[in-house]
Design an enzyme around this catalytic site. Structure first.
Site, PDB file in Angstrom:
ATOM      1  N   LYS A  18       0.964  -1.312   0.065  1.00  0.00           N
ATOM      2  CA  LYS A  18       0.074  -0.041  -0.151  1.00  0.00           C
ATOM      3  C   LYS A  18       0.722   1.294  -0.075  1.00  0.00           C
ATOM      4  O   LYS A  18       2.076   1.273  -0.017  1.00  0.00           O
ATOM      5  CB  LYS A  18      -0.970  -0.193   1.316  1.00  0.00           C
ATOM      6  CG  LYS A  18      -1.839  -1.217   1.199  1.00  0.00           C
ATOM      7  CD  LYS A  18      -2.762  -1.708   0.140  1.00  0.00           C
ATOM      8  CE  LYS A  18      -3.099  -2.923   0.253  1.00  0.00           C
ATOM      9  NZ  LYS A  18      -4.300  -3.260   0.889  1.00  0.00           N
TER      10      LYS A  18
HETATM   11  C1  LIG Z   1      -5.193  -4.391   1.370  1.00  0.00           C
HETATM   12  C2  LIG Z   1      -6.561  -4.171   1.436  1.00  0.00           C
HETATM   13  C3  LIG Z   1      -7.430  -4.472   2.818  1.00  0.00           C
HETATM   14  C4  LIG Z   1      -7.030  -5.255   3.666  1.00  0.00           C
HETATM   15  O1  LIG Z   1      -5.790  -4.811   4.572  1.00  0.00           O
HETATM   16  P1  LIG Z   1      -4.921  -5.790   5.171  1.00  0.00           P
HETATM   17  O2  LIG Z   1      -3.876  -4.591   5.892  1.00  0.00           O
HETATM   18  O3  LIG Z   1      -4.145  -6.705   4.510  1.00  0.00           O
HETATM   19  O4  LIG Z   1      -5.545  -6.215   6.361  1.00  0.00           O
HETATM   20  C5  LIG Z   1      -8.929  -4.369   2.586  1.00  0.00           C
HETATM   21  N1  LIG Z   1      -9.644  -3.532   1.588  1.00  0.00           N
HETATM   22  C6  LIG Z   1      -8.682  -3.298   0.144  1.00  0.00           C
HETATM   23  C7  LIG Z   1      -9.461  -2.791  -0.765  1.00  0.00           C
HETATM   24  C8  LIG Z   1      -7.199  -3.650   0.195  1.00  0.00           C
HETATM   25  O5  LIG Z   1      -6.603  -3.280  -0.826  1.00  0.00           O
END
Ligand SMILES: *Cc1c(COP(=O)(O)O)cnc(C)c1O
Length: 372
Positions: free
Chosen positions: A182
Protein backbone atom coordinates in the site's frame (compact mmCIF):
# COMPACT_ATOMS: atom_id res chain seq x y z
CA UNK A 1 16.24 -11.72 -14.32
CA UNK A 2 15.11 -10.05 -11.11
CA UNK A 3 11.44 -10.45 -10.18
CA UNK A 4 9.46 -7.21 -10.59
CA UNK A 5 6.45 -7.24 -8.26
CA UNK A 6 3.21 -5.32 -8.98
CA UNK A 7 3.88 -3.30 -5.82
CA UNK A 8 6.56 -3.11 -3.14
CA UNK A 9 7.45 -1.14 -0.02
CA UNK A 10 10.07 1.59 -0.06
CA UNK A 11 12.33 1.59 3.02
CA UNK A 12 15.31 3.89 3.65
CA UNK A 13 17.86 4.58 6.38
CA UNK A 14 15.51 7.05 8.13
CA UNK A 15 12.92 4.31 8.54
CA UNK A 16 15.55 1.97 9.99
CA UNK A 17 16.87 4.69 12.33
CA UNK A 18 13.35 5.50 13.61
CA UNK A 19 12.74 1.89 14.52
CA UNK A 20 16.10 1.30 16.16
CA UNK A 21 15.89 4.48 18.24
CA UNK A 22 12.51 3.58 19.66
CA UNK A 23 13.53 -0.01 20.50
CA UNK A 24 15.32 1.26 23.64
CA UNK A 25 12.38 3.33 24.90
CA UNK A 26 10.11 2.21 27.77
CA UNK A 27 7.19 1.08 25.63
CA UNK A 28 7.13 -1.30 22.70
CA UNK A 29 3.35 -1.13 22.51
CA UNK A 30 0.56 1.16 23.79
CA UNK A 31 3.17 3.89 24.28
CA UNK A 32 3.48 7.53 23.20
CA UNK A 33 4.56 6.73 19.63
CA UNK A 34 1.11 5.31 18.89
CA UNK A 35 -0.48 8.62 19.95
CA UNK A 36 2.04 10.55 17.89
CA UNK A 37 1.38 8.49 14.74
CA UNK A 38 -2.38 8.96 15.20
CA UNK A 39 -1.94 12.73 15.68
CA UNK A 40 0.25 13.13 12.60
CA UNK A 41 -2.06 10.90 10.56
CA UNK A 42 -5.22 12.82 11.49
CA UNK A 43 -3.41 16.09 10.71
CA UNK A 44 -2.43 14.76 7.32
CA UNK A 45 -5.98 13.65 6.52
CA UNK A 46 -7.59 16.77 7.91
CA UNK A 47 -9.84 14.92 10.34
CA UNK A 48 -10.39 15.08 14.11
CA UNK A 49 -9.53 11.54 15.17
CA UNK A 50 -7.46 8.57 14.11
CA UNK A 51 -7.11 5.12 15.70
CA UNK A 52 -4.14 2.91 14.79
CA UNK A 53 -4.91 -0.81 14.52
CA UNK A 54 -3.09 -3.99 13.52
CA UNK A 55 -4.24 -4.26 9.86
CA UNK A 56 -6.52 -2.80 7.22
CA UNK A 57 -8.92 -5.63 7.94
CA UNK A 58 -8.91 -4.70 11.65
CA UNK A 59 -9.55 -1.07 10.59
CA UNK A 60 -12.60 -2.09 8.53
CA UNK A 61 -13.84 -4.34 11.32
CA UNK A 62 -13.43 -1.52 13.87
CA UNK A 63 -15.25 0.89 11.54
CA UNK A 64 -18.25 -1.42 11.25
CA UNK A 65 -18.26 -2.03 15.00
CA UNK A 66 -18.05 1.72 15.62
CA UNK A 67 -21.07 2.22 13.37
CA UNK A 68 -23.00 -0.46 15.29
CA UNK A 69 -23.42 -2.82 12.33
CA UNK A 70 -24.85 -6.13 13.57
CA UNK A 71 -27.12 -9.09 12.89
CA UNK A 72 -30.06 -8.31 10.61
CA UNK A 73 -28.34 -5.32 9.00
CA UNK A 74 -27.51 -5.00 5.32
CA UNK A 75 -24.39 -3.30 4.06
CA UNK A 76 -24.08 -2.21 0.42
CA UNK A 77 -20.63 -2.90 -1.02
CA UNK A 78 -19.08 -3.24 -4.46
CA UNK A 79 -17.58 -6.66 -5.30
CA UNK A 80 -14.50 -5.14 -6.98
CA UNK A 81 -12.38 -5.30 -3.82
CA UNK A 82 -10.16 -7.49 -1.72
CA UNK A 83 -12.32 -10.10 0.03
CA UNK A 84 -11.59 -8.67 3.49
CA UNK A 85 -13.87 -5.65 2.81
CA UNK A 86 -16.81 -8.04 2.54
CA UNK A 87 -15.66 -10.67 5.07
CA UNK A 88 -15.85 -8.11 7.89
CA UNK A 89 -19.53 -7.47 7.11
CA UNK A 90 -20.10 -11.17 7.75
CA UNK A 91 -17.93 -11.06 10.91
CA UNK A 92 -20.36 -8.43 12.25
CA UNK A 93 -23.29 -10.75 11.60
CA UNK A 94 -24.64 -8.51 8.83
CA UNK A 95 -25.34 -9.34 5.16
CA UNK A 96 -23.45 -7.92 2.19
CA UNK A 97 -25.55 -6.53 -0.67
CA UNK A 98 -23.45 -6.35 -3.82
CA UNK A 99 -23.71 -3.24 -5.98
CA UNK A 100 -22.19 -3.00 -9.45
CA UNK A 101 -19.48 -0.55 -10.53
CA UNK A 102 -18.87 2.02 -13.26
CA UNK A 103 -17.34 0.43 -16.34
CA UNK A 104 -14.59 3.02 -16.82
CA UNK A 105 -13.34 3.31 -13.21
CA UNK A 106 -14.63 0.15 -11.45
CA UNK A 107 -15.83 2.40 -8.59
CA UNK A 108 -19.22 1.83 -6.94
CA UNK A 109 -22.12 3.19 -8.99
CA UNK A 110 -23.96 5.56 -6.64
CA UNK A 111 -27.20 5.43 -8.63
CA UNK A 112 -27.21 1.61 -8.60
CA UNK A 113 -26.52 1.76 -4.84
CA UNK A 114 -29.78 3.62 -4.24
CA UNK A 115 -31.72 0.76 -5.86
CA UNK A 116 -30.28 -1.68 -3.30
CA UNK A 117 -31.43 0.31 -0.25
CA UNK A 118 -34.05 -1.47 1.91
CA UNK A 119 -35.38 -0.90 5.43
CA UNK A 120 -32.51 -3.11 6.66
CA UNK A 121 -29.72 -1.13 5.00
CA UNK A 122 -27.39 0.36 7.60
CA UNK A 123 -24.24 1.38 5.71
CA UNK A 124 -22.45 1.70 2.38
CA UNK A 125 -18.79 0.75 2.01
CA UNK A 126 -17.13 2.68 -0.83
CA UNK A 127 -13.84 1.27 -2.15
CA UNK A 128 -11.43 3.78 -3.70
CA UNK A 129 -10.35 1.14 -6.20
CA UNK A 130 -6.78 1.51 -7.54
CA UNK A 131 -6.39 4.78 -5.60
CA UNK A 132 -9.18 6.73 -7.32
CA UNK A 133 -11.57 8.31 -4.77
CA UNK A 134 -15.25 7.41 -5.30
CA UNK A 135 -17.98 9.97 -6.01
CA UNK A 136 -18.24 11.12 -2.38
CA UNK A 137 -20.67 13.97 -3.11
CA UNK A 138 -23.22 11.51 -4.44
CA UNK A 139 -22.49 8.86 -1.77
CA UNK A 140 -22.68 11.36 1.11
CA UNK A 141 -25.98 12.83 -0.03
CA UNK A 142 -27.43 9.35 -0.59
CA UNK A 143 -26.29 8.28 2.91
CA UNK A 144 -27.78 11.41 4.50
CA UNK A 145 -31.06 11.01 2.65
CA UNK A 146 -31.53 7.43 3.90
CA UNK A 147 -29.81 7.75 7.30
CA UNK A 148 -26.94 5.41 6.41
CA UNK A 149 -23.33 5.40 7.60
CA UNK A 150 -20.83 5.94 4.79
CA UNK A 151 -17.65 3.92 5.33
CA UNK A 152 -14.72 4.45 3.01
CA UNK A 153 -12.31 1.59 2.31
CA UNK A 154 -9.31 3.75 1.49
CA UNK A 155 -6.77 0.92 1.60
CA UNK A 156 -5.73 1.95 -1.95
CA UNK A 157 -6.10 5.70 -1.69
CA UNK A 158 -4.09 7.12 1.21
CA UNK A 159 -2.64 10.39 -0.12
CA UNK A 160 -5.34 10.92 -2.77
CA UNK A 161 -7.66 13.93 -2.93
CA UNK A 162 -11.27 14.47 -3.95
CA UNK A 163 -12.39 18.04 -4.72
CA UNK A 164 -9.31 19.30 -2.92
CA UNK A 165 -10.08 17.34 0.24
CA UNK A 166 -7.80 14.62 1.54
CA UNK A 167 -9.03 11.01 1.58
CA UNK A 168 -9.75 10.25 5.23
CA UNK A 169 -12.01 13.27 5.63
CA UNK A 170 -14.62 12.36 3.00
CA UNK A 171 -16.80 9.71 4.67
CA UNK A 172 -18.21 9.11 8.17
CA UNK A 173 -15.39 6.65 8.86
CA UNK A 174 -12.40 5.76 6.66
CA UNK A 175 -10.24 2.63 6.87
CA UNK A 176 -6.61 2.39 5.73
CA UNK A 177 -4.06 -0.42 5.39
CA UNK A 178 -0.28 -0.27 5.87
CA UNK A 179 0.47 -3.60 4.22
CA UNK A 180 3.77 -3.38 2.26
CA UNK A 181 1.90 -3.16 -1.06
CA UNK A 182 0.00 0.00 0.00
CA UNK A 183 0.89 3.73 -0.07
CA UNK A 184 2.94 3.52 3.14
CA UNK A 185 3.81 0.53 5.31
CA UNK A 186 4.23 -0.57 8.92
CA UNK A 187 4.75 -4.24 7.93
CA UNK A 188 1.18 -5.02 8.86
CA UNK A 189 -1.04 -2.24 10.14
CA UNK A 190 -4.06 -0.06 9.63
CA UNK A 191 -5.85 3.10 10.76
CA UNK A 192 -9.33 4.49 10.93
CA UNK A 193 -10.08 8.21 10.65
CA UNK A 194 -13.29 10.00 11.62
CA UNK A 195 -14.71 13.30 12.83
CA UNK A 196 -17.28 11.55 15.02
CA UNK A 197 -16.27 11.33 18.73
CA UNK A 198 -18.61 8.37 19.37
CA UNK A 199 -17.11 6.34 16.51
CA UNK A 200 -13.67 7.29 17.80
CA UNK A 201 -14.37 6.05 21.35
CA UNK A 202 -16.00 2.84 20.11
CA UNK A 203 -13.07 2.04 17.79
CA UNK A 204 -10.64 2.49 20.69
CA UNK A 205 -12.70 0.12 22.86
CA UNK A 206 -12.84 -2.45 20.08
CA UNK A 207 -9.06 -2.35 19.61
CA UNK A 208 -8.43 -3.22 23.25
CA UNK A 209 -10.86 -5.98 24.35
CA UNK A 210 -13.65 -3.50 25.11
CA UNK A 211 -11.79 -2.26 28.21
CA UNK A 212 -13.11 1.14 29.23
CA UNK A 213 -9.82 2.65 30.48
CA UNK A 214 -6.24 2.27 29.31
CA UNK A 215 -3.32 1.64 31.63
CA UNK A 216 -2.39 5.35 31.55
CA UNK A 217 -5.80 6.35 32.92
CA UNK A 218 -5.57 3.63 35.59
CA UNK A 219 -2.13 4.91 36.53
CA UNK A 220 -3.49 8.45 36.92
CA UNK A 221 -6.50 7.22 38.90
CA UNK A 222 -4.24 5.04 41.12
CA UNK A 223 -6.59 2.13 40.53
CA UNK A 224 -6.53 -1.34 39.04
CA UNK A 225 -10.22 -1.37 38.24
CA UNK A 226 -11.67 -1.43 34.80
CA UNK A 227 -14.86 -2.53 33.10
CA UNK A 228 -15.45 -4.54 29.94
CA UNK A 229 -18.33 -2.65 28.40
CA UNK A 230 -18.22 -4.15 24.88
CA UNK A 231 -16.71 -7.25 23.31
CA UNK A 232 -13.43 -6.29 21.65
CA UNK A 233 -10.24 -7.78 20.23
CA UNK A 234 -6.52 -7.22 20.51
CA UNK A 235 -6.21 -5.08 17.38
CA UNK A 236 -3.39 -2.88 18.73
CA UNK A 237 -0.51 -1.60 16.60
CA UNK A 238 2.90 -1.60 18.31
CA UNK A 239 5.06 1.48 18.93
CA UNK A 240 7.70 -0.21 16.76
CA UNK A 241 5.29 -0.25 13.82
CA UNK A 242 4.05 3.27 14.57
CA UNK A 243 7.61 4.65 14.52
CA UNK A 244 7.96 3.20 11.01
CA UNK A 245 4.55 4.64 10.16
CA UNK A 246 5.58 8.16 11.23
CA UNK A 247 8.75 7.96 9.19
CA UNK A 248 6.85 6.63 6.16
CA UNK A 249 4.06 9.22 6.44
CA UNK A 250 6.62 11.99 6.02
CA UNK A 251 7.53 10.52 2.62
CA UNK A 252 3.99 9.78 1.49
CA UNK A 253 3.65 12.77 -0.84
CA UNK A 254 6.97 11.93 -2.50
CA UNK A 255 5.83 8.33 -2.94
CA UNK A 256 2.64 9.55 -4.62
CA UNK A 257 4.63 11.79 -6.98
CA UNK A 258 6.80 8.84 -8.01
CA UNK A 259 3.76 6.67 -8.60
CA UNK A 260 2.25 9.48 -10.68
CA UNK A 261 5.34 9.70 -12.85
CA UNK A 262 5.21 5.96 -13.59
CA UNK A 263 1.48 6.15 -14.24
CA UNK A 264 1.90 9.03 -16.74
CA UNK A 265 4.62 7.10 -18.51
CA UNK A 266 2.28 4.10 -18.87
CA UNK A 267 -0.50 6.44 -20.07
CA UNK A 268 1.76 7.77 -22.79
CA UNK A 269 2.88 4.34 -23.98
CA UNK A 270 -0.61 2.84 -23.88
CA UNK A 271 -2.18 5.68 -25.85
CA UNK A 272 -0.40 4.16 -28.86
CA UNK A 273 -1.51 0.58 -28.20
CA UNK A 274 -4.85 -0.90 -29.17
CA UNK A 275 -5.18 -3.99 -27.00
CA UNK A 276 -4.52 -2.41 -23.58
CA UNK A 277 -6.75 0.36 -22.23
CA UNK A 278 -6.05 1.98 -18.86
CA UNK A 279 -8.94 2.71 -16.48
CA UNK A 280 -10.32 6.24 -16.59
CA UNK A 281 -8.85 8.84 -14.25
CA UNK A 282 -11.51 11.41 -15.02
CA UNK A 283 -12.93 13.55 -12.21
CA UNK A 284 -9.97 12.66 -10.04
CA UNK A 285 -8.20 15.55 -8.31
CA UNK A 286 -5.30 13.49 -7.07
CA UNK A 287 -5.05 9.75 -7.72
CA UNK A 288 -2.96 7.66 -5.29
CA UNK A 289 -1.96 5.31 -8.14
CA UNK A 290 -1.86 2.27 -5.87
CA UNK A 291 -2.67 0.05 -8.87
CA UNK A 292 -2.16 0.67 -12.56
CA UNK A 293 -4.99 -1.35 -14.11
CA UNK A 294 -5.46 -1.97 -17.82
CA UNK A 295 -8.29 -3.76 -19.57
CA UNK A 296 -7.24 -6.06 -22.36
CA UNK A 297 -8.79 -8.51 -24.80
CA UNK A 298 -5.55 -10.53 -24.59
CA UNK A 299 -5.36 -10.45 -20.80
CA UNK A 300 -4.79 -14.17 -20.19
CA UNK A 301 -2.01 -14.49 -22.78
CA UNK A 302 -0.38 -11.28 -21.57
CA UNK A 303 -0.56 -12.43 -17.93
CA UNK A 304 1.34 -15.64 -18.71
CA UNK A 305 3.85 -13.80 -20.88
CA UNK A 306 4.59 -11.31 -18.07
CA UNK A 307 4.91 -14.10 -15.51
CA UNK A 308 7.23 -16.08 -17.80
CA UNK A 309 9.43 -13.02 -17.86
CA UNK A 310 9.45 -12.73 -14.08
CA UNK A 311 7.13 -9.74 -13.95
CA UNK A 312 4.55 -9.99 -11.17
CA UNK A 313 1.46 -8.61 -12.88
CA UNK A 314 -1.73 -9.55 -11.08
CA UNK A 315 -5.52 -9.53 -11.34
CA UNK A 316 -7.30 -7.27 -8.81
CA UNK A 317 -9.86 -8.66 -8.17
CA UNK A 318 -12.13 -11.61 -8.68
CA UNK A 319 -15.52 -10.03 -7.78
CA UNK A 320 -16.18 -11.16 -4.21
CA UNK A 321 -19.74 -12.39 -4.85
CA UNK A 322 -18.32 -15.11 -7.14
CA UNK A 323 -16.41 -16.84 -4.31
CA UNK A 324 -17.95 -20.11 -3.13
CA UNK A 325 -18.33 -18.90 0.47
CA UNK A 326 -20.67 -16.13 -0.70
CA UNK A 327 -22.52 -18.35 -3.16
CA UNK A 328 -23.12 -20.93 -0.40
CA UNK A 329 -24.04 -18.55 2.40
CA UNK A 330 -25.62 -15.56 0.65
CA UNK A 331 -26.94 -17.15 -2.55
CA UNK A 332 -24.88 -14.91 -4.82
CA UNK A 333 -24.63 -15.87 -8.50
CA UNK A 334 -23.08 -15.03 -11.84
CA UNK A 335 -24.84 -12.09 -13.44
CA UNK A 336 -25.52 -10.16 -10.23
CA UNK A 337 -22.93 -7.50 -11.03
CA UNK A 338 -22.43 -7.82 -14.81
CA UNK A 339 -20.05 -4.87 -15.21
CA UNK A 340 -17.68 -6.10 -12.49
CA UNK A 341 -17.86 -9.65 -13.88
CA UNK A 342 -17.13 -8.47 -17.42
CA UNK A 343 -14.19 -6.36 -16.17
CA UNK A 344 -12.80 -9.37 -14.30
CA UNK A 345 -12.24 -11.11 -17.67
CA UNK A 346 -10.08 -8.23 -18.89
CA UNK A 347 -8.23 -6.52 -16.03
CA UNK A 348 -4.51 -6.72 -15.35
CA UNK A 349 -2.46 -4.74 -12.80
CA UNK A 350 0.94 -3.64 -14.13
CA UNK A 351 3.87 -3.04 -11.74
CA UNK A 352 3.86 0.39 -10.06
CA UNK A 353 5.77 1.38 -6.91
CA UNK A 354 8.03 4.27 -5.85
CA UNK A 355 11.36 2.41 -6.28
CA UNK A 356 10.49 0.97 -9.70
CA UNK A 357 13.51 1.52 -11.96
CA UNK A 358 13.71 2.55 -15.62
CA UNK A 359 15.00 -0.93 -16.34
CA UNK A 360 11.92 -2.47 -14.65
CA UNK A 361 9.77 -0.16 -16.74
CA UNK A 362 11.41 -1.08 -20.04
CA UNK A 363 10.97 -4.79 -19.28
CA UNK A 364 7.23 -4.19 -18.80
CA UNK A 365 6.97 -2.03 -21.93
CA UNK A 366 8.81 -4.59 -24.03
CA UNK A 367 6.09 -7.13 -23.29
CA UNK A 368 3.27 -4.65 -23.84
CA UNK A 369 4.76 -3.90 -27.26
CA UNK A 370 4.58 -7.59 -28.25
CA UNK A 371 0.81 -7.19 -28.47
CA UNK A 372 0.86 -4.03 -30.55
C1 LIG B 1 -5.25 -4.38 1.51
C2 LIG B 1 -6.70 -4.21 1.51
C3 LIG B 1 -7.51 -4.55 2.60
C4 LIG B 1 -6.99 -5.29 3.80
O1 LIG B 1 -5.89 -4.72 4.41
P1 LIG B 1 -4.89 -5.64 5.30
O2 LIG B 1 -3.98 -4.64 5.92
O3 LIG B 1 -4.20 -6.58 4.36
O4 LIG B 1 -5.72 -6.36 6.30
C5 LIG B 1 -8.87 -4.26 2.54
N1 LIG B 1 -9.41 -3.68 1.46
C6 LIG B 1 -8.67 -3.35 0.38
C7 LIG B 1 -9.34 -2.68 -0.76
C8 LIG B 1 -7.31 -3.62 0.36
O5 LIG B 1 -6.59 -3.33 -0.74
Amino acid sequence: MKFVPYSQQSIDQNDIRSISEMMLSDFLTTGPIVDQFEREFSNYCGCEYAVAVSSGTAALHSALFAANIGPGDEVIVSPMTFSSTVNIIVFCGASPVFCDVHEDTLLIDCFQAEKHITSKTKAIIAIDYAGHPCDYDCLNSLSKQYGLVLISDACHSLGAKYKNKQVGSLADITAFSFHPAKSITTGEGGMISTNNPVYFERAKLFRNHGIDTDYKQRLTNKSWEYDICELGYNYRLTDIQCSLGISQLRKLDQFIVKRQTISSEYDKILSGLKVFTPLSKENCDLHANHLYVVKSTVRDAAFYMFRQNNIGVNVHYCPVHLFSFYRKNFGTQDGMCPIAEQAYQQILSLPIFPDMTENDMSRVVEILMMYN
